[in-house]
Design a protein around this motif. Sequence first.
Motif, PDB file in Angstrom:
ATOM      1  N   PHE A   1       0.860  -1.176   0.000  1.00  0.00           N
ATOM      2  CA  PHE A   1       0.000   0.000   0.000  1.00  0.00           C
ATOM      3  C   PHE A   1       0.900   1.230   0.000  1.00  0.00           C
ATOM      4  N   TRP A   2       0.635   2.165  -0.911  1.00  0.00           N
ATOM      5  CA  TRP A   2       1.511   3.303  -1.147  1.00  0.00           C
ATOM      6  C   TRP A   2       0.681   4.513  -1.580  1.00  0.00           C
ATOM      7  N   ALA A   3       1.349   5.654  -1.680  1.00  0.00           N
ATOM      8  CA  ALA A   3       0.737   6.863  -2.239  1.00  0.00           C
ATOM      9  C   ALA A   3       1.821   7.654  -2.965  1.00  0.00           C
ATOM     10  N   SER A   4       1.411   8.383  -3.979  1.00  0.00           N
ATOM     11  CA  SER A   4       2.362   9.123  -4.814  1.00  0.00           C
ATOM     12  C   SER A   4       3.040  10.268  -4.064  1.00  0.00           C
ATOM     13  N   TRP A   5       2.425  10.766  -3.002  1.00  0.00           N
ATOM     14  CA  TRP A   5       2.977  11.884  -2.243  1.00  0.00           C
ATOM     15  C   TRP A   5       3.864  11.424  -1.096  1.00  0.00           C
TER      16      TRP A   5
ATOM     17  N   PRO B   1       8.856   7.739   1.272  1.00  0.00           N
ATOM     18  CA  PRO B   1       9.329   6.360   1.469  1.00  0.00           C
ATOM     19  C   PRO B   1       8.653   5.373   0.508  1.00  0.00           C
ATOM     20  N   CYS B   2       7.391   5.641   0.179  1.00  0.00           N
ATOM     21  CA  CYS B   2       6.665   4.768  -0.756  1.00  0.00           C
ATOM     22  C   CYS B   2       7.307   4.813  -2.137  1.00  0.00           C
ATOM     23  N   VAL B   3       7.487   6.020  -2.623  1.00  0.00           N
ATOM     24  CA  VAL B   3       8.064   6.210  -3.957  1.00  0.00           C
ATOM     25  C   VAL B   3       9.512   5.714  -3.976  1.00  0.00           C
TER      26      VAL B   3
ATOM     27  N   VAL C   1      -0.836  -1.144  -4.407  1.00  0.00           N
ATOM     28  CA  VAL C   1      -2.165  -0.550  -4.365  1.00  0.00           C
ATOM     29  C   VAL C   1      -2.080   0.877  -3.822  1.00  0.00           C
ATOM     30  N   SER C   2      -2.467   1.814  -4.661  1.00  0.00           N
ATOM     31  CA  SER C   2      -2.435   3.222  -4.282  1.00  0.00           C
ATOM     32  C   SER C   2      -3.578   3.549  -3.338  1.00  0.00           C
ATOM     33  N   ILE C   3      -3.244   4.294  -2.305  1.00  0.00           N
ATOM     34  CA  ILE C   3      -4.290   4.848  -1.454  1.00  0.00           C
ATOM     35  C   ILE C   3      -4.287   6.371  -1.564  1.00  0.00           C
TER      36      ILE C   3
ATOM     37  N   HIS D   1       5.235  -5.705   6.826  1.00  0.00           N
ATOM     38  CA  HIS D   1       6.325  -4.792   7.194  1.00  0.00           C
ATOM     39  C   HIS D   1       5.828  -3.367   7.007  1.00  0.00           C
ATOM     40  N   LEU D   2       6.007  -2.554   8.018  1.00  0.00           N
ATOM     41  CA  LEU D   2       5.650  -1.145   7.940  1.00  0.00           C
ATOM     42  C   LEU D   2       6.908  -0.340   7.686  1.00  0.00           C
ATOM     43  N   GLY D   3       6.873   0.508   6.671  1.00  0.00           N
ATOM     44  CA  GLY D   3       8.008   1.347   6.319  1.00  0.00           C
ATOM     45  C   GLY D   3       8.646   0.879   5.036  1.00  0.00           C
ATOM     46  N   GLY D   4       9.453   1.748   4.450  1.00  0.00           N
ATOM     47  CA  GLY D   4      10.152   1.412   3.218  1.00  0.00           C
ATOM     48  C   GLY D   4      11.187   0.334   3.448  1.00  0.00           C
ATOM     49  N   MET D   5      11.468  -0.424   2.389  1.00  0.00           N
ATOM     50  CA  MET D   5      12.468  -1.488   2.481  1.00  0.00           C
ATOM     51  C   MET D   5      13.502  -1.323   1.375  1.00  0.00           C
TER      52      MET D   5
END
Length: 168
Positions: free
Chosen positions: A63-67, A70-72, A94-96, A151-155
């Motif tokens: 789960f990610w978002a463009s803004w 860490p997701c990007v 999956v974008s939220i 896992h929570l957070g970027g990897m």
Amino acid sequence: FYFAMAMASALTFIPAAIPFDSSPGVTVAEAAAAPDADLTNLRDDSATSIAALSADKPLFLNFWASWCPPCVGEMPHIDAMYQKYGDRVNFAAVSIDGSTDDAKSFTQGRGADLQLPFYYGDEMAISQAYHIDAIPISMMIAPGGEIIAQHLGGMTEEELDAFISAAL
């Protein structure tokens, strides 16, 4: 609200419906059913669901978002794992994002070179069903729909490799 979610990405995520061990970083879930959700591919508008994607192979669900930096930032690493494990594991980013247009802009801009399947769905329903309080969050879902790790957070690429390979 979602800015706070991105900033909280280093916190341990413990949804009420899914018990976890207390170790930091990667957590292993006791078998818990993954909520189903309808998804639409951001590139070709094809329809699928989380249940369909986890029916026959493990599913890496992100789960990610463009803004969300860490997701990007982890997207190229997730894409590398898609290239490595895509024959044995289904992938869904999956974008939220509050706006489908923002997510589509990412897949046509910074994410245009990524082969990873990007999806969107009912952002509020998905966030509630998965108890998403912070992003990015990644999960491994076993064939048949049981959440087996998250896992929570970027990897990093190495962390993703370990996270995915542990489920195989």
